[in-house]
Design a protein around this motif. Sequence first.
Motif, PDB file in Angstrom:
ATOM      1  N   GLN A  11      16.581  -6.255  -6.392  1.00  0.00           N
ATOM      2  CA  GLN A  11      17.215  -5.333  -7.295  1.00  0.00           C
ATOM      3  C   GLN A  11      18.662  -5.220  -6.726  1.00  0.00           C
ATOM      4  N   GLU A  12      18.679  -5.130  -5.472  1.00  0.00           N
ATOM      5  CA  GLU A  12      20.115  -4.921  -4.839  1.00  0.00           C
ATOM      6  C   GLU A  12      20.837  -6.131  -5.075  1.00  0.00           C
ATOM      7  N   ILE A  13      20.456  -7.293  -5.087  1.00  0.00           N
ATOM      8  CA  ILE A  13      21.350  -8.393  -5.547  1.00  0.00           C
ATOM      9  C   ILE A  13      21.842  -8.388  -6.848  1.00  0.00           C
ATOM     10  N   ASP A  14      20.656  -7.919  -7.786  1.00  0.00           N
ATOM     11  CA  ASP A  14      21.278  -7.696  -9.310  1.00  0.00           C
ATOM     12  C   ASP A  14      22.382  -6.804  -9.287  1.00  0.00           C
ATOM     13  N   LYS A  15      22.213  -5.613  -8.548  1.00  0.00           N
ATOM     14  CA  LYS A  15      23.197  -4.559  -8.803  1.00  0.00           C
ATOM     15  C   LYS A  15      24.539  -5.155  -8.379  1.00  0.00           C
ATOM     16  N   LEU A  16      24.660  -5.932  -7.258  1.00  0.00           N
ATOM     17  CA  LEU A  16      25.735  -6.464  -6.801  1.00  0.00           C
ATOM     18  C   LEU A  16      26.434  -7.670  -7.785  1.00  0.00           C
ATOM     19  N   VAL A  17      25.694  -8.302  -8.490  1.00  0.00           N
ATOM     20  CA  VAL A  17      26.237  -9.190  -9.389  1.00  0.00           C
ATOM     21  C   VAL A  17      26.803  -8.289 -10.723  1.00  0.00           C
ATOM     22  N   ALA A  18      26.018  -7.298 -10.857  1.00  0.00           N
ATOM     23  CA  ALA A  18      26.524  -6.672 -12.205  1.00  0.00           C
ATOM     24  C   ALA A  18      27.774  -5.952 -11.704  1.00  0.00           C
ATOM     25  N   GLU A  19      27.880  -5.494 -10.476  1.00  0.00           N
ATOM     26  CA  GLU A  19      29.074  -4.793 -10.140  1.00  0.00           C
ATOM     27  C   GLU A  19      30.319  -6.063 -10.060  1.00  0.00           C
ATOM     28  N   VAL A  20      30.017  -7.050  -9.433  1.00  0.00           N
ATOM     29  CA  VAL A  20      31.255  -8.157  -9.546  1.00  0.00           C
ATOM     30  C   VAL A  20      31.425  -8.643 -11.052  1.00  0.00           C
ATOM     31  N   LEU A  28      33.588  -6.408  -2.620  1.00  0.00           N
ATOM     32  CA  LEU A  28      32.403  -5.759  -3.423  1.00  0.00           C
ATOM     33  C   LEU A  28      31.067  -5.659  -2.664  1.00  0.00           C
ATOM     34  N   VAL A  29      30.950  -6.955  -2.002  1.00  0.00           N
ATOM     35  CA  VAL A  29      29.746  -6.987  -1.534  1.00  0.00           C
ATOM     36  C   VAL A  29      29.499  -6.693   0.075  1.00  0.00           C
ATOM     37  N   THR A  30      30.752  -6.962   0.755  1.00  0.00           N
ATOM     38  CA  THR A  30      30.671  -6.738   2.214  1.00  0.00           C
ATOM     39  C   THR A  30      30.926  -5.361   2.436  1.00  0.00           C
ATOM     40  N   LYS A  31      31.315  -4.347   1.576  1.00  0.00           N
ATOM     41  CA  LYS A  31      31.449  -2.987   1.819  1.00  0.00           C
ATOM     42  C   LYS A  31      30.052  -2.279   2.296  1.00  0.00           C
ATOM     43  N   ASN A  32      28.954  -2.961   1.830  1.00  0.00           N
ATOM     44  CA  ASN A  32      27.746  -2.402   2.237  1.00  0.00           C
ATOM     45  C   ASN A  32      26.717  -3.265   2.916  1.00  0.00           C
ATOM     46  N   PRO A  79      28.348 -12.967  -0.147  1.00  0.00           N
ATOM     47  CA  PRO A  79      29.275 -12.978  -1.109  1.00  0.00           C
ATOM     48  C   PRO A  79      29.288 -14.229  -2.075  1.00  0.00           C
ATOM     49  N   SER A  80      29.226 -15.360  -1.310  1.00  0.00           N
ATOM     50  CA  SER A  80      29.147 -16.456  -2.154  1.00  0.00           C
ATOM     51  C   SER A  80      27.884 -16.723  -3.048  1.00  0.00           C
ATOM     52  N   TYR A  81      26.821 -16.370  -2.654  1.00  0.00           N
ATOM     53  CA  TYR A  81      25.711 -16.154  -3.420  1.00  0.00           C
ATOM     54  C   TYR A  81      25.793 -15.210  -4.777  1.00  0.00           C
ATOM     55  N   VAL A  82      26.351 -13.966  -4.598  1.00  0.00           N
ATOM     56  CA  VAL A  82      26.612 -13.049  -5.638  1.00  0.00           C
ATOM     57  C   VAL A  82      27.619 -13.741  -6.517  1.00  0.00           C
ATOM     58  N   ILE A  83      28.673 -14.015  -6.081  1.00  0.00           N
ATOM     59  CA  ILE A  83      29.669 -14.703  -7.006  1.00  0.00           C
ATOM     60  C   ILE A  83      29.176 -15.847  -7.796  1.00  0.00           C
ATOM     61  N   ASN A  84      28.430 -16.687  -7.316  1.00  0.00           N
ATOM     62  CA  ASN A  84      27.667 -17.772  -7.821  1.00  0.00           C
ATOM     63  C   ASN A  84      26.813 -17.202  -9.066  1.00  0.00           C
ATOM     64  N   ALA A  85      26.089 -16.153  -8.773  1.00  0.00           N
ATOM     65  CA  ALA A  85      25.052 -15.703  -9.911  1.00  0.00           C
ATOM     66  C   ALA A  85      26.012 -14.894 -10.788  1.00  0.00           C
ATOM     67  N   ALA A  86      27.057 -14.234 -10.535  1.00  0.00           N
ATOM     68  CA  ALA A  86      27.898 -13.571 -11.454  1.00  0.00           C
ATOM     69  C   ALA A  86      28.408 -14.697 -12.440  1.00  0.00           C
ATOM     70  N   LYS A  87      28.789 -15.797 -11.982  1.00  0.00           N
ATOM     71  CA  LYS A  87      29.458 -17.044 -12.504  1.00  0.00           C
ATOM     72  C   LYS A  87      28.289 -17.608 -13.812  1.00  0.00           C
TER      73      LYS A  87
END
Length: 233
Positions: free
Chosen positions: A16-25, A49-53, A60-68
Amino acid sequence: MSCDDEDLSQFDISKQEIDKLVAEVIRYVLFKTHQNSGCPIKREELTQLVTKNYNQHNLPSYVINAAKEKLSSIFGYELRELHRSRPLSKKQGRSIQVMVDSKSYVIISQLPADIYKKYVEDVTSSHLTGFAFVAISIVHLAGGKLPEENLWHHLKRMGLSEAEENHPVLGNVKQALETLVQQRYLQKEKVTGPEGNTVFYELAERALDGPVSERIKQYISQIVKRDTATVDI
């Protein structure tokens, strides 16, 4: 356990936290692209956006790739990565260009050209696209780099003056050219020589990127077929 679960396990945070980060990106990319007229977004901005928390190294790389992946599958956009080449040092008035790890992103529609033109394209901004192709093509035909004075010389032959602040289509023409620099189609470099400082315009990473570069070549080819007159640049 699925592959996704295995990938997530290295971060010790919930899906759920990952999904929130992906949505934010994704929200940031879409909003920033609209707000800044398509100017590239620095990777550092998305990373922050990821490293602030969170401080997990590879998160960060995982989240950006998921956002892609979601931008592509849900919104029909490619989050395209650009690499910027910057001057490392200067010697005798010349810059040595090296590829540095300076990454940024732009979004590109994955819709077929005819569908995009019919349902998505903003006709009110088509004049800016036309201006961009003309300016980039002039620099391309000059070998990828030319003095500012020469660029304005060719633009003036088309009725575009750097002193024009109220052009009926472009408004402030000088600012329209500066927008191409901000969007990373062109870049400016001041070179010091025997006769003083000279500003050069050259193709930047977005104009050198495969899809844009090919469209520029096709555009030039079409013009050459219609008009065989030669232009010395």
